[in-house]
Design a protein around this motif. Sequence first.
Motif, PDB file in Angstrom:
ATOM      1  N   PRO A  59      35.009  36.436  41.184  1.00 46.77           N
ATOM      2  CA  PRO A  59      35.632  37.520  40.407  1.00 46.77           C
ATOM      3  C   PRO A  59      34.857  38.836  40.514  1.00 46.77           C
ATOM      4  O   PRO A  59      35.458  39.905  40.590  1.00 46.77           O
ATOM      5  N   SER A  60      33.534  38.732  40.561  1.00 55.27           N
ATOM      6  CA  SER A  60      32.730  39.943  40.620  1.00 55.27           C
ATOM      7  C   SER A  60      33.019  40.718  41.907  1.00 55.27           C
ATOM      8  O   SER A  60      33.251  41.929  41.887  1.00 55.27           O
ATOM      9  N   VAL A  61      33.028  39.994  43.032  1.00 57.55           N
ATOM     10  CA  VAL A  61      33.271  40.675  44.317  1.00 57.55           C
ATOM     11  C   VAL A  61      34.716  41.177  44.393  1.00 57.55           C
ATOM     12  O   VAL A  61      34.970  42.305  44.835  1.00 57.55           O
ATOM     13  N   VAL A  62      35.658  40.359  43.954  1.00 61.38           N
ATOM     14  CA  VAL A  62      37.070  40.766  44.001  1.00 61.38           C
ATOM     15  C   VAL A  62      37.261  42.049  43.185  1.00 61.38           C
ATOM     16  O   VAL A  62      37.919  43.000  43.626  1.00 61.38           O
ATOM     17  N   ASP A  63      36.648  42.105  42.022  1.00 60.21           N
ATOM     18  CA  ASP A  63      36.784  43.304  41.184  1.00 60.21           C
ATOM     19  C   ASP A  63      36.062  44.507  41.785  1.00 60.21           C
ATOM     20  O   ASP A  63      36.565  45.627  41.739  1.00 60.21           O
ATOM     21  N   ASP A  64      34.888  44.254  42.336  1.00 62.73           N
ATOM     22  CA  ASP A  64      34.158  45.374  42.950  1.00 62.73           C
ATOM     23  C   ASP A  64      35.020  45.993  44.062  1.00 62.73           C
ATOM     24  O   ASP A  64      35.064  47.216  44.216  1.00 62.73           O
TER      25      ASP A  64
END
Length: 450
Positions: free
Chosen positions: A188-193
């Motif tokens: 989720p962190s990478v997808v959101d970034d």
Amino acid sequence: MIAPVVRFAPSPTGRIHIGNARTALFNWLFAKRSGGRFVLRFDDTDLERSREEFAQSIAVDLNWLGIQPDLIVRQSQRFALYDAAAQKLKEAGLLYPCYETADELDRRRKRQIARGQPPVYDRAALNLTQADHERLQAEGRKPHWRFKLESKTIEWVDLVRGPSHIDCASLSDPVLIREDGTYLYTLPSVVDDIDMGITHVIRGEDHVTNTAVQIQLFETLSGAGKAPQFGHHNLLASSTGEGLSKRSGALSITGLREAGIESLAVAALAVLTGSSDSVHAITSLDALMGTFDLGHVSRNSAKFDPAELDSLSARTLHALDVEAVRPRLAELGLTGSDLAPFWLAVRSNLTSLQDAKLWWDVVQGQITPVIEDSEFASAAAALLPDEPWDQQSWSQWTAKVKEETGRKGKALFHPLRLALTGQDQGPELAMLLPLIGKIKASARLHGRVS
Ligand code: GLU
């Protein structure tokens, strides 16, 4: 250069502390210095531990520190994006199901260590046949999902630490989805970034080890060379050994606010500790922006003494001008045309803003005078000059009182202070006296509550 977009991504599982404030402020200063944007992103995919009340308190705390996010998002409302990314990875064969239990993995790790091998996941699940999958699922096992790392060295130029690298051959393929279907933080962190166009990831050095995996994920999901820049700062630690923990609430921003500590003192300590600039009182966040440079953040530990906060907070108050505190004084009921001279008179005596109320009562409200020698006090009252008064009035008056009564030094000034303010010590009377005025001064010298 395009304007930076940064994010502060706390999980709302507790209150943020001064160490988290360091990360938030580093991001804020970095972005705002260049006209960029600051996103507050709640990492709340862990629905069990995340609480809305913590999310709200974090937003309030940031606001108090002077940070107004340009955007606030919650990962719990963005699962569709993570599902789509997971699907894409599965289709590419880069996210694969594994069935090992924690026990099995543990035993395997111990065997590897005993044989002198690095304890890296052996990718046994990649060799499972369709029949194996069916059998394992029939046994009631549910898969967790691992990201297949490319075996290469990932390099990046860290904004704080300089050239950095991690050899991914030394890493286990990370689990991105647990067997109950919930996401760990990484995907989720990478997808959101990516989705939010984050240009710089600035965070604590406890996340350095995640960076290689995340850069591989960025490159897989959005193309080579598409990862943001990373900066990992050292963590704030209290020199008294008092741990900073969201769960214990130690040195929480809420707690510091409630204790009457100035937000600018918290900000100065959070940002300047461990920098080339020594910790000093500031009167606005802009003052930090001028000198802020991630490249100057030390790599040694950033130790601070929590007791320093009290004196730094007092020094901050002493430097603030009335406009900076007017709304907060109004909340305490302090308003009116005398506010500016009042503030100048009392600020250098305050340890917390709250204390201003006491002095406001001295100049505007009622106090009980302390009379040690009523004869002397009455004599002094009779010598009060006519108004209007200014800052010379005190010395003119006390010179006369000295002449008439023969008193000097402490014997002269101390009883006058006690009578006029009811207090043993306090701000300079030359500044207070014109604000107290002749009617009150005279009444108090005669021992009347006024
Ligand atoms: N939720 C993570 C944390 O609070 C965010 C880490 C990151 O900035 O990538 O540590």
